[in-house]
Design an enzyme around this catalytic site. Structure first.
Site, PDB file in Angstrom:
ATOM      1  N   GLN A 103      -0.410  16.352  -1.816  1.00 36.04           N
ATOM      2  CA  GLN A 103      -1.607  15.886  -2.547  1.00 36.04           C
ATOM      3  C   GLN A 103      -2.872  15.973  -1.689  1.00 36.04           C
ATOM      4  O   GLN A 103      -3.965  15.674  -2.185  1.00 36.04           O
ATOM      5  CB  GLN A 103      -1.416  14.447  -3.030  1.00 36.04           C
ATOM      6  N   SER A 107       1.814  22.563  -1.400  1.00 32.25           N
ATOM      7  CA  SER A 107       2.303  23.231  -2.611  1.00 32.25           C
ATOM      8  C   SER A 107       1.142  23.908  -3.348  1.00 32.25           C
ATOM      9  O   SER A 107       0.059  23.334  -3.479  1.00 32.25           O
ATOM     10  CB  SER A 107       2.962  22.176  -3.507  1.00 32.25           C
ATOM     11  N   CYS A 131       6.591  12.515 -11.774  1.00 32.95           N
ATOM     12  CA  CYS A 131       7.944  12.630 -11.225  1.00 32.95           C
ATOM     13  C   CYS A 131       8.756  11.364 -11.427  1.00 32.95           C
ATOM     14  O   CYS A 131       9.958  11.375 -11.257  1.00 32.95           O
ATOM     15  CB  CYS A 131       7.884  12.953  -9.738  1.00 32.95           C
TER      16      CYS A 131
HETATM   17  N1  PLP Z   1       5.129  15.543  -2.561  1.00 38.21           N
HETATM   18  C1  PLP Z   1       4.178  14.955  -3.294  1.00 38.21           C
HETATM   19  C2  PLP Z   1       3.342  13.880  -2.675  1.00 38.21           C
HETATM   20  C3  PLP Z   1       3.956  15.356  -4.618  1.00 38.21           C
HETATM   21  O1  PLP Z   1       3.001  14.746  -5.343  1.00 38.21           O
HETATM   22  C4  PLP Z   1       4.771  16.376  -5.171  1.00 38.21           C
HETATM   23  C5  PLP Z   1       4.612  16.781  -6.584  1.00 38.21           C
HETATM   24  O2  PLP Z   1       4.051  16.096  -7.394  1.00 38.21           O
HETATM   25  C6  PLP Z   1       5.742  16.968  -4.350  1.00 38.21           C
HETATM   26  C7  PLP Z   1       5.895  16.527  -3.063  1.00 38.21           C
HETATM   27  C8  PLP Z   1       6.632  18.066  -4.879  1.00 38.21           C
HETATM   28  O3  PLP Z   1       5.919  19.279  -4.952  1.00 38.21           O
HETATM   29  P1  PLP Z   1       6.460  20.482  -5.881  1.00 38.21           P
HETATM   30  O4  PLP Z   1       6.143  20.124  -7.282  1.00 38.21           O
HETATM   31  O5  PLP Z   1       5.694  21.686  -5.404  1.00 38.21           O
HETATM   32  O6  PLP Z   1       7.909  20.602  -5.608  1.00 38.21           O
END
Ligand code: PLP
Length: 377
Positions: free
Chosen positions: A180, A200, A323
């Site tokens: 983020q 990401s 998530c």
């Molecule tokens: N870490 C954080 C803080 C996130 O907000 C997210 C996704 O929302 C991820 C990891 C996972 O990333 P990805 O969707 O690319 O797997």
């Protein structure tokens, strides 16, 4: 009016990213491991993207590894570090407010015999450095702390963690989940002793299906995914070239970190000013949070009801984090918010592409909602 304010879940791919992906699918479509002209062209594109990704982190391109997403970056970093250093100790320190892609790794490692210490956030979504100092000892092999929390936007003291690791003579590596934070907060791993960092593409106007893991030069963590040895054996599997090319294009198009954050802060303030004094709206994000994320509660209206109401009026926001769908937010719980406030929480997340009109419209719809739905309740 259509108004997308769920940019922490994912962002709209920018034009440059779409063009770069299209080119990688239609022209430079070779496998970068192939030893012919099409392969060499793809390899060139891959290495150029690696250089581009290294720049904002002021890293060397050899320290950047492409992965399929932030989740794989986190898994690779955490399991890789644990395997590498397990002979030196069995303690790992992390926070209770990490993303599931970190927390689930910790659960696995706990089953394997590691002692996991979860630092609890305070009411501002902040982690105390004193608590970190108390938790880290000479048996600690990994500290994993996110840079910016995905639900409330608080900025964690990841940049002070290495000094504590050194002070406590711990053999620990420092991993930072910067999914983020990447491009939204200036982060230079070498400056603050970060050994491993995850980011990401789809959070910064790239495509879903590409992430990076920064691994400090000289650090040989054990790969988590094994296979054909791509990415210098760090992450096997044929590289998703359209996504990688799009990631690089999105990074180049993103613009200046500080200027964007300033712009987003202004947009967030437009929304907050409109909501000022409104009955039943409580802000959950701390004042000094990254401006891209604003968490608030609408009293008496369950989160999903709010999400549906706003969606019907063209506004897309999320209930807590995408998530943790269906579960009461563990982050807000750890921050000590009441169950009523947690069950009515919304996450509004901005992009530098968000306009003031959109922010104002979202605020108007929230006010309409408090009028219409709270009266019924
Ligand atoms: N870490 C954080 C803080 C996130 O907000 C997210 C996704 O929302 C991820 C990891 C996972 O990333 P990805 O969707 O690319 O797997």
């Amino acid at each position: 009016m259509e108004c997308y304010l769920d940019n922490s879940a994912t962002t709209k791919p920018c034009k440059q990213a779409v063009e770069a992906a299209t080119k990688a699918m239609t022209e430079v479509f070779g496998n970068p491991s192939s030893l012919h002209a099409h392969g060499f062209a793809a390899l060139q594109l891959l290495e150029s993207a690696r250089n581009t990704l290294a720049k904002p982190l002021k890293a060397e391109s050899s320290e950047i590894y492409f992965t399929p997403c932030g989740t794989v970056s986190n898994n690779t970093a955490i399991f890789g570090a644990a395997k590498l250093l397990k002979h030196k100790g069995n303690k790992i320190v992390t926070t209770a407010m990490e993303h599931p892609s970190v927390l689930k790794c910790m659960e696995r490692l706990s089953e394997e015999g590691f002692e996991i210490v979860y630092l609890e956030p305070d009411e501002n979504g902040q982690i105390s450095l004193n608590a970190l100092e108390q938790a880290v000892d000479e048996k600690t092999i990994l500290v994993s702390m996110m840079a910016v929390n995905n639900e409330v936007g608080s900025i964690l003291p990841f940049d002070k963690a290495k000094a504590i690791i050194e002070k406590k003579h711990a053999p620990a590596l420092l991993h930072v989940d910067a999914v983020q934070a990447f491009l939204k907060l200036p982060i230079v791993p070498k400056k603050c002793g970060i050994d491993l960092l995850s980011a990401s593409a789809h959070k910064v106007h790239g495509l879903k299906g590409s992430g990076v893991l920064y691994v400090r030069k000289g650090l040989n963590i054990r790969p988590y995914l094994v296979g054909g040895g791509q990415e210098n054996d760090m992450c096997s599997g044929t590289q998703a070239m359209p996504n990688i090319a799009a990631f690089a294009a999105a990074v180049e198009a993103f613009g200046n970190t500080k200027q964007n954050a300033f712009k987003v802060a202004k947009i967030k303030n437009v929304l907050l000013e409109k909501l000022q004094g409104a009955k039943g709206i409580e802000i959950n994000s701390p004042e000094n949070a990254l401006p891209y994320i604003l968490n608030l509660s609408v009293a008496e209206v369950p989160s999903q009801v709010s999400v549906n109401f706003l969606s019907m009026h063209g506004v897309s926001v999320s209930a807590g984090s995408a998530c943790s769908k269906g579960h009461r937010s563990a982050v807000l719980e750890a921050m000590g918010l009441s169950p009523e406030r947690i069950d009515t929480a919304l996450r509004i997340s901005f992009s530098h592409e968000t306009t003031e009109e959109e922010a104002l419209y979202c605020a108007e719809m929230l006010l309409k909602e408090t009028e219409e739905l709270r009266k019924k309740g």
